[in-house]
Write an enzyme that holds these catalytic residues in place. Structure first.
Site, PDB file in Angstrom:
ATOM      1  N   GLU A   1     -11.140   0.335  -0.721  1.00 48.75           N
ATOM      2  CA  GLU A   1     -10.480  -0.114  -0.220  1.00 48.75           C
ATOM      3  C   GLU A   1     -11.282  -1.004   0.358  1.00 48.75           C
ATOM      4  O   GLU A   1     -12.202  -0.672   0.877  1.00 48.75           O
ATOM      5  CB  GLU A   1      -9.398   0.339   0.864  1.00 48.75           C
ATOM      6  CG  GLU A   1      -9.822   1.031   2.118  1.00 48.75           C
ATOM      7  CD  GLU A   1      -7.973   1.902   2.601  1.00 48.75           C
ATOM      8  OE1 GLU A   1      -7.283   0.918   2.501  1.00 48.75           O
ATOM      9  OE2 GLU A   1      -8.445   2.774   3.356  1.00 48.75           O
TER      10      GLU A   1
ATOM     11  N   HIS B   1      -7.532  11.352   5.441  1.00 41.06           N
ATOM     12  CA  HIS B   1      -8.819  10.812   5.726  1.00 41.06           C
ATOM     13  C   HIS B   1      -8.725  12.238   5.535  1.00 41.06           C
ATOM     14  O   HIS B   1      -8.998  13.004   6.744  1.00 41.06           O
ATOM     15  CB  HIS B   1      -8.596  10.370   6.957  1.00 41.06           C
ATOM     16  CG  HIS B   1      -7.893   8.788   6.824  1.00 41.06           C
ATOM     17  ND1 HIS B   1      -7.097   8.769   7.756  1.00 41.06           N
ATOM     18  CD2 HIS B   1      -7.996   8.289   5.498  1.00 41.06           C
ATOM     19  CE1 HIS B   1      -6.553   7.402   7.310  1.00 41.06           C
ATOM     20  NE2 HIS B   1      -6.990   7.238   6.522  1.00 41.06           N
TER      21      HIS B   1
ATOM     22  N   GLU C   1      -7.131  -2.155  -3.017  1.00 39.79           N
ATOM     23  CA  GLU C   1      -7.949  -0.428  -3.023  1.00 39.79           C
ATOM     24  C   GLU C   1      -7.571   0.134  -4.436  1.00 39.79           C
ATOM     25  O   GLU C   1      -6.761   0.527  -5.106  1.00 39.79           O
ATOM     26  CB  GLU C   1      -7.067   0.102  -2.164  1.00 39.79           C
ATOM     27  CG  GLU C   1      -7.616   1.908  -1.705  1.00 39.79           C
ATOM     28  CD  GLU C   1      -6.453   2.263  -0.381  1.00 39.79           C
ATOM     29  OE1 GLU C   1      -6.510   3.796  -0.273  1.00 39.79           O
ATOM     30  OE2 GLU C   1      -5.352   1.472  -0.092  1.00 39.79           O
TER      31      GLU C   1
ATOM     32  N   HIS D   1     -11.953   5.436   2.269  1.00 39.03           N
ATOM     33  CA  HIS D   1     -12.707   7.507   3.037  1.00 39.03           C
ATOM     34  C   HIS D   1     -12.569   8.195   1.936  1.00 39.03           C
ATOM     35  O   HIS D   1     -11.792   7.843   0.722  1.00 39.03           O
ATOM     36  CB  HIS D   1     -11.132   7.221   4.222  1.00 39.03           C
ATOM     37  CG  HIS D   1      -9.755   6.693   3.575  1.00 39.03           C
ATOM     38  ND1 HIS D   1      -9.146   7.679   2.553  1.00 39.03           N
ATOM     39  CD2 HIS D   1      -9.191   5.820   3.463  1.00 39.03           C
ATOM     40  CE1 HIS D   1      -7.588   7.012   2.816  1.00 39.03           C
ATOM     41  NE2 HIS D   1      -7.625   5.704   3.006  1.00 39.03           N
TER      42      HIS D   1
ATOM     43  N   ASP E   1      -4.134   6.541  -3.458  1.00 35.44           N
ATOM     44  CA  ASP E   1      -4.086   6.075  -3.084  1.00 35.44           C
ATOM     45  C   ASP E   1      -4.398   4.534  -2.659  1.00 35.44           C
ATOM     46  O   ASP E   1      -5.407   3.972  -3.595  1.00 35.44           O
ATOM     47  CB  ASP E   1      -5.046   6.145  -1.241  1.00 35.44           C
ATOM     48  CG  ASP E   1      -4.518   4.664   0.071  1.00 35.44           C
ATOM     49  OD1 ASP E   1      -3.720   4.346  -0.064  1.00 35.44           O
ATOM     50  OD2 ASP E   1      -5.353   5.075   0.543  1.00 35.44           O
TER      51      ASP E   1
ATOM     52  N   ASP F   1       0.622  -1.098  -0.049  1.00 34.86           N
ATOM     53  CA  ASP F   1       0.496   0.038   0.084  1.00 34.86           C
ATOM     54  C   ASP F   1       0.510   1.483  -0.074  1.00 34.86           C
ATOM     55  O   ASP F   1       1.526   1.254   0.962  1.00 34.86           O
ATOM     56  CB  ASP F   1      -0.715  -0.025   0.847  1.00 34.86           C
ATOM     57  CG  ASP F   1      -2.126   0.898   0.857  1.00 34.86           C
ATOM     58  OD1 ASP F   1      -1.974   2.246   0.187  1.00 34.86           O
ATOM     59  OD2 ASP F   1      -2.971   1.136   2.094  1.00 34.86           O
TER      60      ASP F   1
END
Length: 498
Positions: free
Chosen positions: A372, A347, A479, A339, A270, A259
């Site tokens: 994710e 976030h 994700e 998120h 992300d 990640d």
């Protein structure tokens, strides 16, 4: 402009008959001056010289042609020698540089038929070293996968002139995030080649991060790494990266979550995938990958967050995996969420559950989300454990007077180097302290643990310890980052691998 040859003022040319007596008189004059033998010898020498000259010119032409052919061969050989780039990779500058991909990824759990060096078809080297923006200097960055927004109330968006006009106003933003996503695709393809049994996790993370910095053109807070590279193993679901001195090695039977993020102008991509080598984990990886795709398909403008979680759970928990003769149902890790993402804020406030129930807040136009999902063979609930490596300055951190000079120095370094982006202890131990563009080779932090703890205690910095399920279980993660555009939904980080 052509001359007029019929002009009456132009003098007339002599006829061939008129020239014959002139030539004869010239020959007689030569014979009077030179003896007859000398004239014959001169004429003979002239004829032989002409023949020799003709033969010499023919030989010269042949030699020139042969020499030219040899030179062409030599040039071709020289071109072959230029196959290696300065960094030890294949050169992209020889004859256009675009080649056919040929390397399969070392890991399982990706789309069938994918190549781990597909970027060479764009002119990239292998391993990748050319900044991505130079590969797309004369063309736009590729868009992600486009999907329609769900719900009947959104059907008008595709043909709405007003919504299309709104998108045209944001083309610069779209290019920025697509640039970051293309960098992420190149870097993760490199990771899929080097993530093999026997590699140290510290070496893996360092290689991923160095490649990330090189391809994005690291420039302090303006562009660089979005957050530390996570390489959580087995029952550890997230937020683990090796600290300095950690010599953990990747094994054949491990399940590792990779990640990492890329950011340009604070816009963070992300995106994560799972590395596994043993085919017995295939059902676990497939369950999580398809659950992520189900969550992406369910997301959209005016969709309630809890509805996305319900779609994820329905797909995830339809799978099971057999390990050592025991069948385990694949469960969602219910206290881990996707998120929303904001500028320089990983976030941004909204959480996307991966189980049904929960928040009924609606998704809105122009929002970025990280969708994710986490699947596990364990209890489906994580807790904080193990040594902490991830830290981040609180986005709304209060102003707190600091008494320790070490804390002030460390906070100044964090503000200048990371801002409100996440960082890890391993970066503080590097010579550049997290950014060579800002500090050069003078950024390394010494004896900072006391100051870091003090910043956490006063609420300026937040620690993010590893998140673990029950020991002995296996967890997986996939994700993607999506953008809810006015007319459609764009999966920005989608690639040909997952």
């Amino acid at each position: 402009k052509q001359p007029n040859i019929t002009n009456s003022n132009m003098p007339s040319l002599p006829s061939p008959d008129t020239l014959k007596p002139v030539a004869a008189s010239a020959s007689t004059a030569v014979e009077k001056v030179l003896p007859e033998e000398v004239v014959e010898e001169v004429v003979k020498d002239g004829v032989e010289g002409d023949e020799a000259g003709a033969e010499g010119s023919e030989q010269k032409d042949e030699a020139g042609a042969e020499g030219g052919a040899e030179k062409k061969k030599k040039r071709k050989k020289k071109k072959k020698k230029k196959k290696k780039a300065a960094g030890g990779g294949d050169s992209a500058a020889d004859g256009g540089g675009k080649r056919e991909p040929s390397i399969r990824p070392a890991t399982r759990g990706l789309f069938e038929g994918t190549f781990a060096d597909s970027y060479v078809s764009l002119g990239q080297t292998n391993p990748p070293s050319i900044p991505v923006d130079s590969l797309f200097a004369d063309r736009p960055f590729p868009a992600g996968e486009i999907q329609q927004h769900p719900l009947d109330c959104n059907t008008y968006r595709l043909t709405s002139a007003e919504k299309r006009a709104n998108e045209r106003l944001q083309e610069d933003l779209y290019e920025t995030v697509r640039h970051a996503a293309e960098v992420h695709r190149h870097v993760r393809k490199h990771a899929q080649q080097i993530a093999q049994p026997g590699i140290k996790l510290a070496d893996l993370c360092q290689s991923i991060e160095d490649t990330n910095r090189a391809l994005v053109g690291e420039d302090g807070l303006r562009r660089g790494i979005g957050f530390p590279t996570g390489c959580s193993l087995n029952h550890v679901a997230a937020h683990y990266t090796p600290n300095t001195g950690d010599d953990t090695v990747l094994k054949y039977d491990d399940v590792m979550k990779v990640d990492f993020g890329t950011q340009i102008d604070g816009r963070i991509i992300d995106c994560a995938f799972t590395v596994a080598f043993n085919p017995r984990y295939d059902p676990l990886l497939l369950a999580v990958r398809e659950a992520t795709d189900a969550g992406i398909a369910a997301a959209g403008i005016d969709v309630r967050l809890c509805d996305v979680g319900e779609a994820v759970q329905e797909v995830m928990e339809s799978y099971e995996v057999e390990l050592d003769g025991t069948v385990y149902p694949v469960k969602c890790i219910r206290n881990l969420n996707g998120h929303s993402i904001g500028p320089y804020q990983i976030h941004a406030g909204k959480s996307v559950p991966i189980v049904k129930g929960g928040d009924t807040t609606k998704m809105e136009e122009d929002e970025f989300y990280a969708i994710e999902t986490f699947g596990t063979t364990g209890r489906g609930y994580i807790v904080e454990d193990l040594e902490c490596s991830h830290y981040m300055k609180n986005f709304d951190a209060p102003h707190v007077p600091l008494r320790m000079q070490a804390s002030k120095r460390l906070l100044s370094h964090i503000n200048k180097t990371f801002g409100t982006l996440a960082f890890c202890r391993r970066w503080l131990d590097l010579e550049h302290g997290g950014s060579a563009a800002i500090h050069g080779a003078k950024g390394k932090q010494e004896r900072y643990m006391g100051a870091l703890k003090n910043l956490c205690d006063v609420g300026i910095i937040q620690a993010y310890p590893p998140l673990v399920d029950v020991k002995g279980c296996y967890t997986a993660q996939y994700e993607h980052t999506i953008l809810l555009r006015p007319t459609c939904k764009e999966i920005i980080s989608r690639g040909d691998d997952y």
